[in-house]
Scaffold this active site. Structure first.
Site, PDB file in Angstrom:
ATOM      1  N   SER A   1      -2.854  10.924   8.754  1.00  0.00           N
ATOM      2  CA  SER A   1      -1.522  10.326   8.567  1.00  0.00           C
ATOM      3  C   SER A   1      -0.890  10.765   7.247  1.00  0.00           C
ATOM      4  O   SER A   1       0.285  10.498   7.000  1.00  0.00           O
ATOM      5  CB  SER A   1      -1.613   8.793   8.630  1.00  0.00           C
ATOM      6  OG  SER A   1      -2.547   8.337   7.672  1.00  0.00           O
TER       7      SER A   1
ATOM      8  N   ASN B   1      -0.914  17.340  14.637  1.00  0.00           N
ATOM      9  CA  ASN B   1      -0.970  15.872  14.715  1.00  0.00           C
ATOM     10  C   ASN B   1      -0.245  15.409  15.966  1.00  0.00           C
ATOM     11  O   ASN B   1       0.683  16.075  16.432  1.00  0.00           O
ATOM     12  CB  ASN B   1      -0.313  15.254  13.463  1.00  0.00           C
ATOM     13  CG  ASN B   1      -0.734  13.803  13.242  1.00  0.00           C
ATOM     14  OD1 ASN B   1      -0.565  12.955  14.107  1.00  0.00           O
ATOM     15  ND2 ASN B   1      -1.279  13.523  12.073  1.00  0.00           N
TER      16      ASN B   1
ATOM     17  N   HIS C   1     -14.504  11.305   1.244  1.00  0.00           N
ATOM     18  CA  HIS C   1     -14.550   9.836   1.280  1.00  0.00           C
ATOM     19  C   HIS C   1     -15.948   9.308   1.611  1.00  0.00           C
ATOM     20  O   HIS C   1     -16.097   8.138   1.970  1.00  0.00           O
ATOM     21  CB  HIS C   1     -13.515   9.282   2.280  1.00  0.00           C
ATOM     22  CG  HIS C   1     -12.097   9.458   1.816  1.00  0.00           C
ATOM     23  ND1 HIS C   1     -11.006   9.268   2.648  1.00  0.00           N
ATOM     24  CD2 HIS C   1     -11.585   9.798   0.610  1.00  0.00           C
ATOM     25  CE1 HIS C   1      -9.885   9.497   1.976  1.00  0.00           C
ATOM     26  NE2 HIS C   1     -10.210   9.827   0.731  1.00  0.00           N
TER      27      HIS C   1
HETATM   28  C1  BJW Z   1      -4.273  12.564  16.177  1.00  0.00           C
HETATM   29  C2  BJW Z   1      -4.970  12.185  17.265  1.00  0.00           C
HETATM   30  C3  BJW Z   1      -5.392  13.294  18.048  1.00  0.00           C
HETATM   31  C4  BJW Z   1      -4.492  10.328  16.332  1.00  0.00           C
HETATM   32  N1  BJW Z   1      -5.082  14.559  17.627  1.00  0.00           N
HETATM   33  N2  BJW Z   1      -3.937  13.726  15.714  1.00  0.00           N
HETATM   34  C5  BJW Z   1      -0.819   8.505  -5.453  1.00  0.00           C
HETATM   35  C6  BJW Z   1       0.263   7.882  -4.870  1.00  0.00           C
HETATM   36  C7  BJW Z   1       0.130   6.620  -4.290  1.00  0.00           C
HETATM   37  C8  BJW Z   1      -1.097   5.965  -4.276  1.00  0.00           C
HETATM   38  C9  BJW Z   1      -2.158   6.593  -4.852  1.00  0.00           C
HETATM   39  C10 BJW Z   1      -2.012   7.833  -5.429  1.00  0.00           C
HETATM   40  N3  BJW Z   1      -3.245   8.207  -5.903  1.00  0.00           N
HETATM   41  C11 BJW Z   1      -4.125   7.240  -5.624  1.00  0.00           C
HETATM   42  C12 BJW Z   1      -3.497   6.240  -4.989  1.00  0.00           C
HETATM   43  C13 BJW Z   1      -4.137   4.988  -4.516  1.00  0.00           C
HETATM   44  C14 BJW Z   1      -4.840   5.128  -3.204  1.00  0.00           C
HETATM   45  C15 BJW Z   1      -3.831   5.514  -2.118  1.00  0.00           C
HETATM   46  O1  BJW Z   1      -3.735   6.631  -1.688  1.00  0.00           O
HETATM   47  N4  BJW Z   1      -3.092   4.536  -1.608  1.00  0.00           N
HETATM   48  C16 BJW Z   1      -2.098   4.779  -0.568  1.00  0.00           C
HETATM   49  C17 BJW Z   1      -2.543   4.136   0.743  1.00  0.00           C
HETATM   50  C18 BJW Z   1      -0.792   4.246  -1.046  1.00  0.00           C
HETATM   51  N5  BJW Z   1      -5.921   6.079  -3.264  1.00  0.00           N
HETATM   52  C19 BJW Z   1      -7.112   5.753  -3.768  1.00  0.00           C
HETATM   53  O2  BJW Z   1      -7.327   4.640  -4.209  1.00  0.00           O
HETATM   54  C20 BJW Z   1      -8.180   6.816  -3.769  1.00  0.00           C
HETATM   55  N6  BJW Z   1      -8.803   6.860  -5.051  1.00  0.00           N
HETATM   56  C21 BJW Z   1      -8.223   7.444  -6.092  1.00  0.00           C
HETATM   57  O3  BJW Z   1      -7.181   8.045  -5.982  1.00  0.00           O
HETATM   58  O4  BJW Z   1      -8.940   7.316  -7.274  1.00  0.00           O
HETATM   59  C22 BJW Z   1      -8.255   7.602  -8.495  1.00  0.00           C
HETATM   60  C23 BJW Z   1      -7.348   6.427  -8.767  1.00  0.00           C
HETATM   61  C24 BJW Z   1      -7.847   5.160  -8.748  1.00  0.00           C
HETATM   62  C25 BJW Z   1      -7.021   4.079  -9.012  1.00  0.00           C
HETATM   63  C26 BJW Z   1      -5.665   4.299  -9.260  1.00  0.00           C
HETATM   64  C27 BJW Z   1      -5.157   5.604  -9.245  1.00  0.00           C
HETATM   65  C28 BJW Z   1      -6.017   6.668  -9.015  1.00  0.00           C
HETATM   66  C29 BJW Z   1      -9.311   6.458  -2.812  1.00  0.00           C
HETATM   67  C30 BJW Z   1      -8.885   6.492  -1.392  1.00  0.00           C
HETATM   68  C31 BJW Z   1     -10.041   6.062  -0.494  1.00  0.00           C
HETATM   69  C32 BJW Z   1      -9.617   5.924   0.959  1.00  0.00           C
HETATM   70  N7  BJW Z   1     -10.657   5.298   1.664  1.00  0.00           N
HETATM   71  C33 BJW Z   1     -10.530   5.113   3.108  1.00  0.00           C
HETATM   72  C34 BJW Z   1     -11.714   4.250   3.564  1.00  0.00           C
HETATM   73  C35 BJW Z   1     -12.992   5.056   3.532  1.00  0.00           C
HETATM   74  C36 BJW Z   1     -14.154   4.227   3.892  1.00  0.00           C
HETATM   75  C37 BJW Z   1     -14.094   3.755   5.314  1.00  0.00           C
HETATM   76  O5  BJW Z   1     -13.959   4.552   6.240  1.00  0.00           O
HETATM   77  O6  BJW Z   1     -14.207   2.557   5.487  1.00  0.00           O
HETATM   78  O7  BJW Z   1     -10.542   6.382   3.776  1.00  0.00           O
HETATM   79  S1  BJW Z   1      -8.989   4.394   3.620  1.00  0.00           S
HETATM   80  C38 BJW Z   1      -8.864   5.288   5.124  1.00  0.00           C
HETATM   81  O8  BJW Z   1      -7.686   6.144   5.088  1.00  0.00           O
HETATM   82  C39 BJW Z   1     -10.080   6.236   5.135  1.00  0.00           C
HETATM   83  C40 BJW Z   1      -9.472   7.509   5.623  1.00  0.00           C
HETATM   84  O9  BJW Z   1     -10.289   8.603   5.266  1.00  0.00           O
HETATM   85  C41 BJW Z   1      -8.121   7.501   4.969  1.00  0.00           C
HETATM   86  C42 BJW Z   1      -7.101   8.407   5.604  1.00  0.00           C
HETATM   87  O10 BJW Z   1      -6.860   8.033   6.912  1.00  0.00           O
HETATM   88  P1  BJW Z   1      -6.612   9.159   8.020  1.00  0.00           P
HETATM   89  O11 BJW Z   1      -7.838   9.958   8.213  1.00  0.00           O
HETATM   90  O12 BJW Z   1      -5.371   9.890   7.710  1.00  0.00           O
HETATM   91  O13 BJW Z   1      -6.463   8.260   9.342  1.00  0.00           O
HETATM   92  P2  BJW Z   1      -5.184   7.451   9.887  1.00  0.00           P
HETATM   93  O14 BJW Z   1      -5.711   6.461  10.857  1.00  0.00           O
HETATM   94  O15 BJW Z   1      -4.343   6.964   8.794  1.00  0.00           O
HETATM   95  O16 BJW Z   1      -4.331   8.558  10.663  1.00  0.00           O
HETATM   96  C43 BJW Z   1      -4.797   9.181  11.840  1.00  0.00           C
HETATM   97  C44 BJW Z   1      -3.805  10.271  12.196  1.00  0.00           C
HETATM   98  O17 BJW Z   1      -4.316  10.990  13.303  1.00  0.00           O
HETATM   99  C45 BJW Z   1      -2.413   9.753  12.615  1.00  0.00           C
HETATM  100  O18 BJW Z   1      -1.427  10.502  11.933  1.00  0.00           O
HETATM  101  C46 BJW Z   1      -2.357  10.018  14.125  1.00  0.00           C
HETATM  102  O19 BJW Z   1      -1.046  10.376  14.574  1.00  0.00           O
HETATM  103  C47 BJW Z   1      -3.284  11.191  14.245  1.00  0.00           C
HETATM  104  N8  BJW Z   1      -3.967  11.295  15.532  1.00  0.00           N
HETATM  105  N9  BJW Z   1      -5.100  10.853  17.383  1.00  0.00           N
HETATM  106  C48 BJW Z   1      -4.361  14.731  16.491  1.00  0.00           C
HETATM  107  N10 BJW Z   1      -6.076  13.130  19.190  1.00  0.00           N
END
Ligand code: BJW
Length: 247
Positions: free
Chosen positions: A192, A216, A120
């Protein structure tokens, strides 16, 4: 978390030569980096899904840059934690280890992780919003000298070098991450598991025969699918598992 679960994962890791680790915001939580979802994951009244899009940037670049400037200031004060450190050690300890991170904070880089795929992007890299042709550049200044910052080549608006919703992931990293799903153990830590395509890697690894495990604090959509789900903080679980590995 139970001793049996930790021993089982250590046993699998001891036998593995190809290990792939997918990390998310939870890995950096103990460093003080806010997660995206859940408590403490919000900024003002906005959700990541409302700010991390090209449409949001196009509509209000100053608002989106304020969010990034706020995060850069918070993260600049953060240090890699024991979870990053264990992952960095493992990245060179196995015959083949790939670390796929969704995190844009570069704390895995700070910890010295080898074979790291930042799918990302990075908060510390910028590129030209108009895509004038200038290569992306690194800017670690905190606070930013101007808000919003501009492209040094054409003077137009700069954007953060991260992947927003609806944008493609960097081709090289995506290809390498897909290849790394072919492994003996696939470990997903602190994510997540809702954002694709990264959320699909663990399923692909399982389909290809890997032993899959999740670390997690909470249940995620992946919990029911993996071979082993261990609940607890990553900065405590990973050092605990590392201690159980045979040298
Ligand atoms: C602990 C803890 C501790 C807390 N110990 N654990 C297929 C199906 C459905 C949708 C799509 C699909 N394919 C594509 C999509 C669309 C979309 C998508 O996924 N949408 C869903 C939300 C529905 N994806 C995209 O658009 C991606 N692009 C793509 O697929 O291109 C091709 C395409 C384009 C158009 C149409 C179709 C295909 C791009 C995704 C980009 C995500 N970007 C972000 C922002 C980055 C920039 C920034 O930082 O500002 O990335 S969004 C945000 O979420 C960020 C993160 O990397 C990402 C994931 O979040 P993460 O890391 O999981 O964090 P959290 O906060 O969600 O979770 C934290 C976890 O930690 C929790 O579970 C806690 O319990 C745990 N935790 N403390 C252990 N101490």
């Amino acid at each position: 978390m139970s001793d049996e679960q930790l021993d089982l994962l250590a046993h699998r890791l001891n036998r593995a030569t190809r290990v792939t680790i997918l990390t998310g915001a939870g890995v950096s939580a103990a460093s003080g980096v806010p997660t995206f979802r859940g408590s403490g994951g919000l900024w003002r009244q906005f959700r990541a899904e409302d700010l991390a899009t090209p449409a949001a940037f196009s509509r209000d670049p100053v608002l989106v840059w304020e969010w990034y400037a706020w995060r850069r200031e918070r993260i600049a004060a953060c240090k890699a934690n024991p979870a990053h450190e264990v992952i960095a050690r493992w990245s060179t300890a196995f015959d083949r280890c790939t670390v796929i991170t969704q995190n844009v904070d570069d704390l895995h880089v700070q910890a010295g992780t080898a074979n790291l795929l930042r799918v990302h992007g990075s908060l510390w890299e910028l590129s030209c919003w108009r895509v004038c042709g200038a290569p992306s550049w690194r800017d670690e200044s905190v606070p930013l000298r101007t808000l919003p910052p501009s492209c040094p080549a054409c003077g137009g608006l700069a954007r953060p070098g991260v992947v927003w919703f609806g944008e493609s992931l960097p081709h090289r990293e995506l290809e390498a991450a897909a290849a790394a799903c072919d492994c003996d153990v696939f470990l997903t830590v602190g994510t997540s598991a809702v954002v694709y395509p990264a959320a699909g890697f663990v399923h692909e690894a399982k389909r290809r025969g890997a032993f899959t495990a999740e670390l997690n604090l909470e249940l995620t959509p992946a919990s029911a699918e993996v071979d082993l789900a261990i609940h607890g903080p990553a900065d405590q679980l990973l050092p605990n598992i590392a201690q159980r590995l045979t040298p």
